[in-house]
Design a protein around this motif. Structure first.
Motif, PDB file in Angstrom:
ATOM      1  N   VAL A  33       0.892  -1.003  -0.034  1.00 23.06           N
ATOM      2  CA  VAL A  33      -0.159   0.039   0.035  1.00 23.06           C
ATOM      3  C   VAL A  33       0.871   1.236  -0.033  1.00 23.06           C
ATOM      4  O   VAL A  33       0.234   2.456   0.029  1.00 23.06           O
ATOM      5  CB  VAL A  33      -0.989   0.121   1.166  1.00 23.06           C
ATOM      6  CG1 VAL A  33      -2.010  -1.109   0.945  1.00 23.06           C
ATOM      7  CG2 VAL A  33      -0.240   0.140   2.697  1.00 23.06           C
ATOM      8  N   GLY A  34       2.161   0.984  -0.140  1.00 19.70           N
ATOM      9  CA  GLY A  34       2.975   2.355  -0.173  1.00 19.70           C
ATOM     10  C   GLY A  34       3.378   3.030   1.157  1.00 19.70           C
ATOM     11  O   GLY A  34       3.281   4.335   1.080  1.00 19.70           O
ATOM     12  N   LEU A  35       3.067   2.367   2.253  1.00 23.41           N
ATOM     13  CA  LEU A  35       3.271   3.167   3.659  1.00 23.41           C
ATOM     14  C   LEU A  35       4.412   2.400   4.370  1.00 23.41           C
ATOM     15  O   LEU A  35       4.732   1.413   3.793  1.00 23.41           O
ATOM     16  CB  LEU A  35       2.158   2.696   4.238  1.00 23.41           C
ATOM     17  CG  LEU A  35       0.763   3.376   3.936  1.00 23.41           C
ATOM     18  CD1 LEU A  35      -0.507   2.898   4.560  1.00 23.41           C
ATOM     19  CD2 LEU A  35       1.189   5.015   3.915  1.00 23.41           C
ATOM     20  N   THR A  36       4.934   2.785   5.524  1.00 21.89           N
ATOM     21  CA  THR A  36       5.762   1.987   6.303  1.00 21.89           C
ATOM     22  C   THR A  36       5.016   1.247   6.999  1.00 21.89           C
ATOM     23  O   THR A  36       3.702   1.448   7.267  1.00 21.89           O
ATOM     24  CB  THR A  36       6.610   3.197   7.256  1.00 21.89           C
ATOM     25  OG1 THR A  36       5.742   3.809   7.997  1.00 21.89           O
ATOM     26  CG2 THR A  36       7.315   4.112   6.266  1.00 21.89           C
ATOM     27  N   SER A  37       5.815  -0.004   7.829  1.00 22.59           N
ATOM     28  CA  SER A  37       4.711  -0.565   8.741  1.00 22.59           C
ATOM     29  C   SER A  37       4.053   0.120   9.791  1.00 22.59           C
ATOM     30  O   SER A  37       2.963  -0.362  10.274  1.00 22.59           O
ATOM     31  CB  SER A  37       5.799  -1.732   9.368  1.00 22.59           C
ATOM     32  OG  SER A  37       6.353  -2.432   8.385  1.00 22.59           O
ATOM     33  N   MET A  38       4.753   0.988  10.426  1.00 20.83           N
ATOM     34  CA  MET A  38       4.144   1.834  11.543  1.00 20.83           C
ATOM     35  C   MET A  38       3.077   2.613  10.964  1.00 20.83           C
ATOM     36  O   MET A  38       2.301   2.786  11.866  1.00 20.83           O
ATOM     37  CB  MET A  38       5.229   2.780  12.046  1.00 20.83           C
ATOM     38  CG  MET A  38       6.535   2.033  12.558  1.00 20.83           C
ATOM     39  SD  MET A  38       5.975   0.717  14.066  1.00 20.83           S
ATOM     40  CE  MET A  38       5.406   1.718  15.337  1.00 20.83           C
ATOM     41  N   ALA A  39       2.903   3.059   9.732  1.00 24.05           N
ATOM     42  CA  ALA A  39       1.972   3.808   9.498  1.00 24.05           C
ATOM     43  C   ALA A  39       0.505   2.972   9.402  1.00 24.05           C
ATOM     44  O   ALA A  39      -0.515   3.679   9.020  1.00 24.05           O
ATOM     45  CB  ALA A  39       2.323   4.562   7.974  1.00 24.05           C
ATOM     46  N   LEU A  40       0.896   1.537   9.392  1.00 22.82           N
ATOM     47  CA  LEU A  40      -0.280   0.738   9.328  1.00 22.82           C
ATOM     48  C   LEU A  40      -1.243   0.671  10.514  1.00 22.82           C
ATOM     49  O   LEU A  40      -2.466   0.516  10.491  1.00 22.82           O
ATOM     50  CB  LEU A  40       0.027  -0.729   8.918  1.00 22.82           C
ATOM     51  CG  LEU A  40       0.474  -0.941   7.445  1.00 22.82           C
ATOM     52  CD1 LEU A  40       0.688  -2.561   7.311  1.00 22.82           C
ATOM     53  CD2 LEU A  40      -0.756  -0.527   6.465  1.00 22.82           C
ATOM     54  N   TYR A  41      -0.470   1.150  11.779  1.00 22.47           N
ATOM     55  CA  TYR A  41      -1.148   0.914  13.039  1.00 22.47           C
ATOM     56  C   TYR A  41      -2.270   1.703  13.349  1.00 22.47           C
ATOM     57  O   TYR A  41      -3.214   1.100  13.804  1.00 22.47           O
ATOM     58  CB  TYR A  41       0.024   0.906  13.988  1.00 22.47           C
ATOM     59  CG  TYR A  41       0.766  -0.173  14.157  1.00 22.47           C
ATOM     60  CD1 TYR A  41       0.522  -1.158  15.103  1.00 22.47           C
ATOM     61  CD2 TYR A  41       2.033  -0.307  13.368  1.00 22.47           C
ATOM     62  CE1 TYR A  41       1.441  -2.550  15.010  1.00 22.47           C
ATOM     63  CE2 TYR A  41       2.719  -1.641  13.338  1.00 22.47           C
ATOM     64  CZ  TYR A  41       2.589  -2.564  14.357  1.00 22.47           C
ATOM     65  OH  TYR A  41       3.376  -3.522  14.210  1.00 22.47           O
ATOM     66  N   PRO A  42      -2.385   2.806  12.655  1.00 27.75           N
ATOM     67  CA  PRO A  42      -3.812   3.635  13.265  1.00 27.75           C
ATOM     68  C   PRO A  42      -4.831   2.919  12.372  1.00 27.75           C
ATOM     69  O   PRO A  42      -6.156   3.179  13.131  1.00 27.75           O
ATOM     70  CB  PRO A  42      -3.264   4.787  12.668  1.00 27.75           C
ATOM     71  CG  PRO A  42      -1.961   5.219  12.719  1.00 27.75           C
ATOM     72  CD  PRO A  42      -1.341   3.670  12.571  1.00 27.75           C
ATOM     73  N   TYR A  43      -4.550   2.331  11.226  1.00 23.34           N
ATOM     74  CA  TYR A  43      -5.728   1.813  10.718  1.00 23.34           C
ATOM     75  C   TYR A  43      -6.074   0.506  10.792  1.00 23.34           C
ATOM     76  O   TYR A  43      -7.135  -0.051  10.837  1.00 23.34           O
ATOM     77  CB  TYR A  43      -5.431   1.891   9.064  1.00 23.34           C
ATOM     78  CG  TYR A  43      -5.147   3.147   8.643  1.00 23.34           C
ATOM     79  CD1 TYR A  43      -6.203   4.270   8.228  1.00 23.34           C
ATOM     80  CD2 TYR A  43      -3.874   3.661   8.329  1.00 23.34           C
ATOM     81  CE1 TYR A  43      -5.696   5.374   7.964  1.00 23.34           C
ATOM     82  CE2 TYR A  43      -3.586   5.004   7.986  1.00 23.34           C
ATOM     83  CZ  TYR A  43      -4.682   5.920   7.482  1.00 23.34           C
ATOM     84  OH  TYR A  43      -4.505   7.246   7.292  1.00 23.34           O
ATOM     85  N   VAL A  44      -5.206  -0.536  11.163  1.00 26.04           N
ATOM     86  CA  VAL A  44      -5.638  -2.004  11.431  1.00 26.04           C
ATOM     87  C   VAL A  44      -4.759  -2.447  12.603  1.00 26.04           C
ATOM     88  O   VAL A  44      -4.890  -3.530  12.882  1.00 26.04           O
ATOM     89  CB  VAL A  44      -4.884  -2.769  10.052  1.00 26.04           C
ATOM     90  CG1 VAL A  44      -5.943  -2.195   8.922  1.00 26.04           C
ATOM     91  CG2 VAL A  44      -3.531  -2.578   9.898  1.00 26.04           C
ATOM     92  N   GLY A  45      -4.226  -1.626  13.459  1.00 30.16           N
ATOM     93  CA  GLY A  45      -3.611  -2.259  14.696  1.00 30.16           C
ATOM     94  C   GLY A  45      -2.305  -2.963  14.241  1.00 30.16           C
ATOM     95  O   GLY A  45      -1.732  -2.865  13.357  1.00 30.16           O
ATOM     96  N   GLY A  46      -2.114  -3.902  15.146  1.00 23.85           N
ATOM     97  CA  GLY A  46      -1.098  -4.903  14.893  1.00 23.85           C
ATOM     98  C   GLY A  46      -1.490  -6.166  14.026  1.00 23.85           C
ATOM     99  O   GLY A  46      -2.433  -6.127  13.392  1.00 23.85           O
ATOM    100  N   LYS A  47      -0.538  -7.172  13.996  1.00 26.82           N
ATOM    101  CA  LYS A  47      -0.830  -8.411  13.134  1.00 26.82           C
ATOM    102  C   LYS A  47      -2.236  -9.061  13.571  1.00 26.82           C
ATOM    103  O   LYS A  47      -2.956  -9.411  12.497  1.00 26.82           O
ATOM    104  CB  LYS A  47       0.412  -9.264  12.969  1.00 26.82           C
ATOM    105  CG  LYS A  47      -0.003 -10.258  11.987  1.00 26.82           C
ATOM    106  CD  LYS A  47       1.422 -11.016  11.663  1.00 26.82           C
ATOM    107  CE  LYS A  47       1.168 -12.272  10.962  1.00 26.82           C
ATOM    108  NZ  LYS A  47       2.277 -13.044  10.431  1.00 26.82           N
ATOM    109  N   ASP A  48      -2.276  -9.070  15.054  1.00 29.02           N
ATOM    110  CA  ASP A  48      -3.567  -9.816  15.121  1.00 29.02           C
ATOM    111  C   ASP A  48      -4.761  -8.961  14.978  1.00 29.02           C
ATOM    112  O   ASP A  48      -5.537  -9.627  14.380  1.00 29.02           O
ATOM    113  CB  ASP A  48      -3.549 -10.100  16.775  1.00 29.02           C
ATOM    114  CG  ASP A  48      -2.697 -11.274  17.180  1.00 29.02           C
ATOM    115  OD1 ASP A  48      -2.527 -11.937  16.494  1.00 29.02           O
ATOM    116  OD2 ASP A  48      -2.467 -11.286  18.497  1.00 29.02           O
ATOM    117  N   ALA A  49      -4.796  -7.742  14.793  1.00 36.78           N
ATOM    118  CA  ALA A  49      -6.039  -7.121  14.703  1.00 36.78           C
ATOM    119  C   ALA A  49      -6.014  -6.835  13.048  1.00 36.78           C
ATOM    120  O   ALA A  49      -7.172  -7.102  12.455  1.00 36.78           O
ATOM    121  CB  ALA A  49      -5.838  -5.713  15.069  1.00 36.78           C
ATOM    122  N   LEU A  50      -4.871  -7.130  12.213  1.00 36.67           N
ATOM    123  CA  LEU A  50      -4.980  -7.229  10.999  1.00 36.67           C
ATOM    124  C   LEU A  50      -5.739  -8.422  10.512  1.00 36.67           C
ATOM    125  O   LEU A  50      -6.404  -8.698   9.670  1.00 36.67           O
ATOM    126  CB  LEU A  50      -3.387  -7.141  10.120  1.00 36.67           C
ATOM    127  CG  LEU A  50      -3.373  -7.227   8.725  1.00 36.67           C
ATOM    128  CD1 LEU A  50      -4.122  -6.106   8.234  1.00 36.67           C
ATOM    129  CD2 LEU A  50      -1.985  -7.029   8.202  1.00 36.67           C
TER     130      LEU A  50
END
Length: 186
Positions: A33-50
């Motif tokens: 999606v063209g983001l950094t890993s850290m930039a995902l957290y506000p949208y999907v949380g961590g891997k479990d939340a993903l």
């Protein structure tokens, strides 16, 4: 679901479809999606939340698939709706074989499975199953459909006896219809 979250979940599901569940990481999804890993957290949380988000996405797809099979309209006979629901669940398993087992393996699957459970309860109610038997039969049919789909796409089921696995599955759906008809007669 917000657009950015949906994009991330869609890309995570595409990644799992292409490379399997083991290939899904926050880093791999972020790259898609063209983001950094850290930039995902506000949208999907961590891997479990993903992973929980993937379960939600699978249920959204199941609902959309069932709409095209005319599962929702009460004017459609319950037998047709039950068979269509079963075919939609099996179709989802084949469309997303890497992610589909999450519907059985994730704790969040129970909460997000309320759509499937509600659809089954509606079919059973319309069939005339007594209210005391609806929850039990809905759980049994849900377990069959999710278990069958998971077993079929992971190779956990014995090979189909029929030359055409779809015809064997349709025979199983006929057996489910017959089981419901017996429950109504009790």
């Amino acid at each position: 679901m917000d657009d950015k979250r949906r994009l991330i979940l869609d890309q995570a599901l595409a990644l799992v479809d292409e490379h399997g569940l083991a290939a899904m990481s926050m880093r791999a999804v972020a790259e898609r999606v063209g983001l950094t890993s850290m930039a995902l957290y506000p949208y999907v949380g961590g891997k479990d939340a993903l992973l929980d988000g993937l379960v939600d996405l699978l249920h959204i797809e199941l609902g959309a698939a069932c709409a095209q099979f005319d599962v929702d309209p009460p004017a459609v006979e319950w037998q047709h709706r039950l068979r269509a629901l079963g075919r939609a669940v099996r179709g989802l398993a084949h469309a997303h074989p890497g992610a589909f087992p999450l519907l059985l393996n994730r704790p969040a699957a129970a909460a997000s499975a309320s759509w499937l459970t509600a659809a089954l309860r509606g079919v059973l109610h319309d069939a005339g199953v007594g209210p005391q038997d609806v929850p039990r039969l809905a759980r049994m049919i849900c377990a069959f459909l999710l278990g069958y789909g998971t077993g079929e796409v992971t190779g956990g089921l014995p090979a189909a006896a029929a030359a055409d696995p779809s015809s064997e599955f349709d025979a199983d759906l006929d057996d489910l219809v017959g089981m419901v008809e017996v429950a109504v007669l009790r």
